[in-house]
Design an enzyme around this catalytic site. Structure first.
Site, PDB file in Angstrom:
ATOM      1  N   SER A   1       0.835  -1.208   0.000  1.00 18.45           N
ATOM      2  CA  SER A   1       0.000   0.000   0.000  1.00 18.45           C
ATOM      3  C   SER A   1       0.862   1.248   0.000  1.00 18.45           C
ATOM      4  CB  SER A   1      -0.862  -0.028   1.267  1.00 18.45           C
ATOM      5  OG  SER A   1      -1.397   1.231   1.522  1.00 18.45           O
TER       6      SER A   1
ATOM      7  N   LYS B   1       2.068  -4.202   6.434  1.00  9.96           N
ATOM      8  CA  LYS B   1       2.423  -4.144   4.997  1.00  9.96           C
ATOM      9  C   LYS B   1       3.936  -3.983   4.849  1.00  9.96           C
ATOM     10  CE  LYS B   1      -1.664  -4.399   3.096  1.00  9.96           C
ATOM     11  NZ  LYS B   1      -2.043  -5.628   2.415  1.00  9.96           N
TER      12      LYS B   1
ATOM     13  N   TYR C   1      -1.536  -1.594  10.982  1.00 11.03           N
ATOM     14  CA  TYR C   1      -1.902  -2.050   9.640  1.00 11.03           C
ATOM     15  C   TYR C   1      -0.769  -1.724   8.657  1.00 11.03           C
ATOM     16  CZ  TYR C   1      -3.522  -1.204   4.900  1.00 11.03           C
ATOM     17  OH  TYR C   1      -3.586  -1.150   3.539  1.00 11.03           O
TER      18      TYR C   1
HETATM   19  C1  UD1 Z   1      -6.646   5.066   4.167  1.00  8.04           C
HETATM   20  C2  UD1 Z   1      -5.672   4.580   5.218  1.00  8.04           C
HETATM   21  C3  UD1 Z   1      -4.517   3.895   4.521  1.00  8.04           C
HETATM   22  C4  UD1 Z   1      -5.039   2.723   3.695  1.00  8.04           C
HETATM   23  C5  UD1 Z   1      -6.104   3.217   2.722  1.00  8.04           C
HETATM   24  C6  UD1 Z   1      -6.777   2.028   2.073  1.00  8.04           C
HETATM   25  C7  UD1 Z   1      -5.893   6.106   7.113  1.00  8.04           C
HETATM   26  C8  UD1 Z   1      -5.232   7.160   7.926  1.00  8.04           C
HETATM   27  N1  UD1 Z   1      -5.223   5.692   6.029  1.00  8.04           N
HETATM   28  O1  UD1 Z   1      -5.972   5.947   3.311  1.00  8.04           O
HETATM   29  O2  UD1 Z   1      -3.592   3.414   5.469  1.00  8.04           O
HETATM   30  O3  UD1 Z   1      -3.997   2.115   2.977  1.00  8.04           O
HETATM   31  O4  UD1 Z   1      -7.112   3.953   3.426  1.00  8.04           O
HETATM   32  O5  UD1 Z   1      -7.550   2.428   1.000  1.00  8.04           O
HETATM   33  O6  UD1 Z   1      -6.967   5.616   7.431  1.00  8.04           O
HETATM   34  N2  UD1 Z   1     -12.059  11.370   4.169  1.00  8.04           N
HETATM   35  C9  UD1 Z   1     -13.052  12.222   4.614  1.00  8.04           C
HETATM   36  N3  UD1 Z   1     -14.177  11.677   5.191  1.00  8.04           N
HETATM   37  C10 UD1 Z   1     -14.342  10.336   5.333  1.00  8.04           C
HETATM   38  C11 UD1 Z   1     -13.316   9.459   4.862  1.00  8.04           C
HETATM   39  C12 UD1 Z   1     -12.193  10.014   4.296  1.00  8.04           C
HETATM   40  O7  UD1 Z   1     -12.939  13.444   4.506  1.00  8.04           O
HETATM   41  O8  UD1 Z   1     -15.374   9.903   5.870  1.00  8.04           O
HETATM   42  C13 UD1 Z   1     -10.868  11.949   3.528  1.00  8.04           C
HETATM   43  C14 UD1 Z   1      -9.579  11.638   4.243  1.00  8.04           C
HETATM   44  O9  UD1 Z   1      -9.312  12.581   5.236  1.00  8.04           O
HETATM   45  C15 UD1 Z   1      -8.575  11.677   3.072  1.00  8.04           C
HETATM   46  C16 UD1 Z   1      -9.398  11.198   1.879  1.00  8.04           C
HETATM   47  O10 UD1 Z   1     -10.756  11.394   2.238  1.00  8.04           O
HETATM   48  O11 UD1 Z   1      -8.166  13.007   2.828  1.00  8.04           O
HETATM   49  C17 UD1 Z   1      -9.177   9.739   1.547  1.00  8.04           C
HETATM   50  O12 UD1 Z   1      -9.390   8.961   2.721  1.00  8.04           O
HETATM   51  P1  UD1 Z   1      -9.442   7.363   2.700  1.00  8.04           P
HETATM   52  O13 UD1 Z   1     -10.360   6.914   1.642  1.00  8.04           O
HETATM   53  O14 UD1 Z   1      -9.703   6.892   4.094  1.00  8.04           O
HETATM   54  O15 UD1 Z   1      -7.974   6.945   2.223  1.00  8.04           O
HETATM   55  P2  UD1 Z   1      -6.549   7.317   2.857  1.00  8.04           P
HETATM   56  O16 UD1 Z   1      -6.661   8.219   4.014  1.00  8.04           O
HETATM   57  O17 UD1 Z   1      -5.677   7.753   1.741  1.00  8.04           O
END
Ligand code: UD1
Length: 374
Positions: free
Chosen positions: A155, A183, A179
């Site tokens: 990842s 990886k 997690y």
């Molecule tokens: C997350 C994980 C990462 C994992 C990946 C799997 C965390 C800190 N990181 O990455 O380790 O490999 O998922 O796909 O959890 N967001 C919102 N509202 C939400 C959900 C997300 O604003 O309800 C934002 C987050 O702040 C971020 C973006 O959307 O800026 C993407 O989030 P997400 O889909 O969870 O992915 P990652 O944070 O990149």
């Protein structure tokens, strides 16, 4: 070496014709996919079947549904019978031994593992037991049966908070939670194994943010409980399962203040695995890392806007503080994969959102509606 088309229509690789005794060689086009009932796994299994591979899926169905396998089989049409499903936990070594003893596999694509960051912080031992022990047992059984070709799903989380973007494969790696560490440790284990025995051929694929679904809307992502990731949450708001999306962080130094990620269509990601499998036949390959991303950064608000456009649904937003452990901007350098795997993502965020919505619209409560309370 010679290739020929076997009775089954599969390409088989034979030893030199002058070999005194022809040894049984693994069929390169017969592969094991661990975690093949899951989101990325199911899409990859479908692409493999359509590409003429025989696929043995291993999944313990902890976080996935057997229905996904049935749907993949249907989508694969005439290739469907080339899929076998084995409900099995990787830590069940005798069961795994039995499978590898029954069939000679050419390679393994290893997806199986737990992946919720928050849960991993609360239950680290569960993550190390599942992800690390499962992988170690898999590698032991593979080696014992002479199957030394592996594609592992790593990842972009291993880049931590990168100092600059795009992330290249040479960047230092770090992890901020159990997690991510699982990886990172598995990557290191793979490098050590290759050092100790260079018959191994291993490709570590670092995924950026997989989203979307198969264009049929028949398979897609179906997380249990409250989704952690952005797009599954957005899709549940769109179908009325949740009232609003919480936007985590509006004060990042990005154009609109929200986090930027490299979203990649899951079908592109699945195709990246076929490219990696092909690469495993290269004599030159040892243990190599490749990013699978698009090379483009998209903010949370841009992604929401694209989804609203694709679905015609308004996504109500609640602005909140940053999510602990989140990073500001992450996107991939795609050069190495383009150059060496001859693979490049084809789809943009428009197609990702279109297909995410199509899946959501057709399956608002996922594969097993009766199992969802919300
Ligand atoms: C997350 C994980 C990462 C994992 C990946 C799997 C965390 C800190 N990181 O990455 O380790 O490999 O998922 O796909 O959890 N967001 C919102 N509202 C939400 C959900 C997300 O604003 O309800 C934002 C987050 O702040 C971020 C973006 O959307 O800026 C993407 O989030 P997400 O889909 O969870 O992915 P990652 O944070 O990149």
């Amino acid at each position: 070496m010679r290739t020929k088309i076997g009775q089954s229509g599969m390409v088989e690789v034979d030893g030199p014709p002058s070999s005194p005794r022809r040894r049984r060689r693994p069929r390169l086009r017969s592969v094991v996919v661990t975690g093949g009932a899951g989101y990325i796994g199911s899409h990859t299994v479908l692409q493999l079947l359509l590409g003429g591979y025989k696929v043995a899926v291993i999944d313990n169905l902890d976080n996935s549904a057997a229905i996904a396998i049935n749907r993949v089989r249907e989508l694969a049409g005439d290739h469907g019978p080339n899929l076998t499903f084995h409900q099995m936990d990787l830590r069940d070594k005798p069961a795994l031994e039995g499978l590898f003893a029954s069939t000679k596999f050419g390679a393994v694509i290893h997806f199986a593992g737990l992946k919720a960051v928050g849960e991993s912080v609360k239950k680290p031992m569960m993550y190390y037991d599942n992800n690390l022990i499962g992988t170690i047992i898999l590698l032991e059984v593979m080696a014992a049966h002479g199957c030394k070709k592996l594609v592992f799903s790593s990842s972009a989380t291993v880049y931590g908070w990168p100092k600059v973007v795009p992330c290249t494969e040479e960047f230092p790696i770090a992890a901020a939670n159990p997690y991510g560490r699982s990886k990172l440790f598995i990557e290191e284990i793979c490098r050590d194994i290759y050092q100790s025995d260079n018959e191994w051929k291993i490709i570590l694929l670092r995924y950026f943010n997989p989203v979307g679904a198969h264009p049929s809307g028949y398979i897609g992502e179906d997380p249990r409980g409250i989704p952690n990731n952005l797009m599954p949450f957005v899709q549940q708001v769109a179908v009325g399962r949740r009232p609003a999306l919480t936007v985590f962080g509006t004060d990042y130094s990005t154009e609109d203040g929200t986090g930027v990620r490299d979203y990649i269509h899951v079908v592109d990601l699945a195709d990246g695995h076929i490219a990696a499998l092909n690469k495993l036949s290269d004599a030159s390959i040892g243990c190599e890392v490749y990013n699978l991303g698009t090379g483009k950064g998209t903010s949370v608000l841009e992604m929401v806007a694209a989804f609203e456009k694709a679905s015609g649904k308004k996504i109500p937003l609640i602005y909140a503080g940053r999510r602990p452990g989140d990073v500001e901007i992450v996107y991939a350098s795609t050069e190495k994969a383009e150059r060496e795997l001859n693979w490049k993502a084809k789809y943009g965020i428009e197609e990702m959102c279109r297909d995410q919505w199509n899946w959501a619209n057709k399956n608002p409560y996922g594969y097993e509606p009766q199992d969802h309370t919300t």
